[in-house]
Design a protein around this motif. Structure first.
Motif, PDB file in Angstrom:
ATOM      1  N   VAL A  91      74.033 -42.901 -21.511  1.00 40.32           N
ATOM      2  CA  VAL A  91      74.424 -43.128 -20.124  1.00 40.32           C
ATOM      3  C   VAL A  91      73.186 -43.013 -19.253  1.00 40.32           C
ATOM      4  N   SER A  92      73.041 -43.919 -18.282  1.00 39.78           N
ATOM      5  CA  SER A  92      71.921 -43.822 -17.350  1.00 39.78           C
ATOM      6  C   SER A  92      72.294 -42.849 -16.241  1.00 39.78           C
ATOM      7  N   ILE A  93      71.293 -42.225 -15.634  1.00 39.08           N
ATOM      8  CA  ILE A  93      71.525 -41.296 -14.526  1.00 39.08           C
ATOM      9  C   ILE A  93      72.260 -42.022 -13.399  1.00 39.08           C
ATOM     10  N   GLU A  94      71.883 -43.250 -13.158  1.00 39.79           N
ATOM     11  CA  GLU A  94      72.508 -44.039 -12.094  1.00 39.79           C
ATOM     12  C   GLU A  94      74.021 -44.131 -12.290  1.00 39.79           C
ATOM     13  N   ALA A  95      74.461 -44.238 -13.538  1.00 44.75           N
ATOM     14  CA  ALA A  95      75.890 -44.358 -13.826  1.00 44.75           C
ATOM     15  C   ALA A  95      76.630 -43.049 -13.563  1.00 44.75           C
ATOM     16  N   THR A  96      75.917 -41.931 -13.483  1.00 44.11           N
ATOM     17  CA  THR A  96      76.572 -40.641 -13.266  1.00 44.11           C
ATOM     18  C   THR A  96      76.636 -40.252 -11.800  1.00 44.11           C
ATOM     19  N   LEU A  97      76.045 -41.046 -10.911  1.00 48.77           N
ATOM     20  CA  LEU A  97      76.078 -40.734  -9.484  1.00 48.77           C
ATOM     21  C   LEU A  97      77.507 -40.798  -8.957  1.00 48.77           C
ATOM     22  N   ALA A  98      77.790 -39.950  -8.004  1.00 50.67           N
ATOM     23  CA  ALA A  98      79.140 -39.887  -7.450  1.00 50.67           C
ATOM     24  C   ALA A  98      79.479 -41.153  -6.688  1.00 50.67           C
ATOM     25  N   ASP A  99      80.717 -41.551  -6.769  1.00 48.65           N
ATOM     26  CA  ASP A  99      81.230 -42.660  -5.992  1.00 48.65           C
ATOM     27  C   ASP A  99      81.230 -42.236  -4.530  1.00 48.65           C
ATOM     28  N   GLU A 100      80.843 -43.117  -3.637  1.00 51.13           N
ATOM     29  CA  GLU A 100      80.775 -42.761  -2.218  1.00 51.13           C
ATOM     30  C   GLU A 100      82.129 -42.334  -1.672  1.00 51.13           C
ATOM     31  N   ARG A 101      83.198 -42.832  -2.241  1.00 48.59           N
ATOM     32  CA  ARG A 101      84.531 -42.479  -1.756  1.00 48.59           C
ATOM     33  C   ARG A 101      84.979 -41.121  -2.270  1.00 48.59           C
ATOM     34  N   GLU A 102      84.286 -40.600  -3.246  1.00 44.78           N
ATOM     35  CA  GLU A 102      84.674 -39.329  -3.846  1.00 44.78           C
ATOM     36  C   GLU A 102      84.193 -38.173  -2.976  1.00 44.78           C
ATOM     37  N   THR A 103      85.057 -37.211  -2.743  1.00 49.34           N
ATOM     38  CA  THR A 103      84.681 -36.046  -1.947  1.00 49.34           C
ATOM     39  C   THR A 103      84.265 -34.908  -2.871  1.00 49.34           C
ATOM     40  N   ALA A 104      83.678 -33.886  -2.286  1.00 48.13           N
ATOM     41  CA  ALA A 104      83.274 -32.726  -3.071  1.00 48.13           C
ATOM     42  C   ALA A 104      84.503 -32.077  -3.716  1.00 48.13           C
ATOM     43  N   GLU A 105      85.617 -32.077  -3.007  1.00 53.78           N
ATOM     44  CA  GLU A 105      86.833 -31.482  -3.556  1.00 53.78           C
ATOM     45  C   GLU A 105      87.337 -32.259  -4.763  1.00 53.78           C
ATOM     46  N   ASP A 106      87.193 -33.584  -4.711  1.00 54.12           N
ATOM     47  CA  ASP A 106      87.616 -34.412  -5.851  1.00 54.12           C
ATOM     48  C   ASP A 106      86.814 -34.087  -7.105  1.00 54.12           C
ATOM     49  N   ARG A 107      85.546 -33.721  -6.921  1.00 52.47           N
ATOM     50  CA  ARG A 107      84.693 -33.426  -8.068  1.00 52.47           C
ATOM     51  C   ARG A 107      85.037 -32.099  -8.730  1.00 52.47           C
ATOM     52  N   LEU A 108      85.727 -31.242  -8.012  1.00 52.38           N
ATOM     53  CA  LEU A 108      86.140 -29.962  -8.594  1.00 52.38           C
ATOM     54  C   LEU A 108      87.478 -30.161  -9.301  1.00 52.38           C
ATOM     55  N   ILE A 109      87.446 -30.931 -10.353  1.00 52.51           N
ATOM     56  CA  ILE A 109      88.662 -31.313 -11.073  1.00 52.51           C
ATOM     57  C   ILE A 109      89.347 -30.095 -11.671  1.00 52.51           C
ATOM     58  N   ASN A 110      88.607 -29.279 -12.281  1.00 51.48           N
ATOM     59  CA  ASN A 110      89.171 -28.141 -12.982  1.00 51.48           C
ATOM     60  C   ASN A 110      89.568 -27.057 -11.983  1.00 51.48           C
ATOM     61  N   GLU A 111      90.832 -26.731 -11.955  1.00 56.68           N
ATOM     62  CA  GLU A 111      91.330 -25.722 -11.011  1.00 56.68           C
ATOM     63  C   GLU A 111      90.650 -24.368 -11.213  1.00 56.68           C
ATOM     64  N   GLY A 112      90.311 -24.050 -12.461  1.00 53.27           N
ATOM     65  CA  GLY A 112      89.625 -22.795 -12.743  1.00 53.27           C
ATOM     66  C   GLY A 112      88.271 -22.733 -12.057  1.00 53.27           C
ATOM     67  N   GLU A 113      87.559 -23.853 -12.050  1.00 55.76           N
ATOM     68  CA  GLU A 113      86.263 -23.902 -11.371  1.00 55.76           C
ATOM     69  C   GLU A 113      86.430 -23.702  -9.868  1.00 55.76           C
ATOM     70  N   ARG A 114      87.485 -24.274  -9.314  1.00 59.16           N
ATOM     71  CA  ARG A 114      87.743 -24.124  -7.886  1.00 59.16           C
ATOM     72  C   ARG A 114      87.996 -22.653  -7.555  1.00 59.16           C
ATOM     73  N   GLU A 115      88.767 -21.985  -8.390  1.00 57.14           N
ATOM     74  CA  GLU A 115      89.059 -20.566  -8.167  1.00 57.14           C
ATOM     75  C   GLU A 115      87.789 -19.726  -8.273  1.00 57.14           C
ATOM     76  N   ILE A 116      86.936 -20.047  -9.244  1.00 59.14           N
ATOM     77  CA  ILE A 116      85.667 -19.323  -9.398  1.00 59.14           C
ATOM     78  C   ILE A 116      84.811 -19.515  -8.148  1.00 59.14           C
ATOM     79  N   LEU A 117      84.772 -20.744  -7.633  1.00 57.20           N
ATOM     80  CA  LEU A 117      84.001 -21.021  -6.426  1.00 57.20           C
ATOM     81  C   LEU A 117      84.556 -20.241  -5.236  1.00 57.20           C
TER      82      LEU A 117
END
Length: 175
Positions: A91-117
């Motif tokens: 995978v290229s780094i470019e392909a891993t960049l966040a979609d502009e429509r995606e918010t920071a909250e969307d990236r915290l997919i795992n609920e456990g990670e959100r709780e840790i944060l």
């Protein structure tokens, strides 16, 4: 004749402009280079990295070592063309960049990670927590936050950096 004169002058002008854009100070850049050289040498000689080995190789105390580590962590850059090998294909780094429509909250997919944060944010001092909330949640500028907190814009920037550093440390200990 002209090339003999022009090439070194143009090269020098380009390097001067690049140095102006550098986010490291000259001494900061030297500290990071010293850290990198020491880490490479320790890795070659011992086959692994331990803080105490690198500190000894650098010939500095713990505080200077961790300062260099902090500086180095701020300046990681990579090429968008860089390819990262993964189990299911490259995978290229470019392909891993966040979609502009995606918010920071969307990236915290795992609920456990959100709780840790959330727990990590609760451990921050009130001022740093308030600053991060105003900046990332409310969307205020540093100048506006300075007016709310009654401090200068540069002080808000310092609080922001300190808050992120503290949050990073707390998250590392939790993960």
């Amino acid at each position: 004749m002209f090339q003999t004169f022009a090439i070194p002058r143009i090269r020098g002008a380009i390097l001067d402009e690049l140095r102006k854009c550098d986010w490291y100070s000259r001494t900061g850049r030297e500290k990071v280079q010293k850290l990198n050289r020491a880490m490479e040498k320790v890795l070659q000689e011992k086959g692994g990295l331990r803080d105490e080995w690198v500190i000894k190789e650098m010939g500095v105390d713990e505080d200077e070592y961790f300062e260099a580590q902090e500086l180095a962590s701020r300046g990681y850059m990579s090429s968008l063309d860089e390819i990262t090998p993964l189990d299911d294909g490259d995978v290229s780094i470019e392909a891993t960049l966040a979609d502009e429509r995606e918010t920071a909250e969307d990236r915290l997919i795992n609920e456990g990670e959100r709780e840790i944060l959330i727990e990590a944010l609760k451990e921050l001092p009130e001022r740093e927590r308030q600053m991060l909330s105003l900046y990332y949640y409310e969307g205020l500028t540093l100048k506006e936050i300075g007016e709310v907190l009654g401090v200068s814009e540069s002080r808000v920037s310092q609080i922001h950096g300190k808050g992120l550093s503290m949050l990073r440390t707390i998250l590392k200990s939790k993960l």
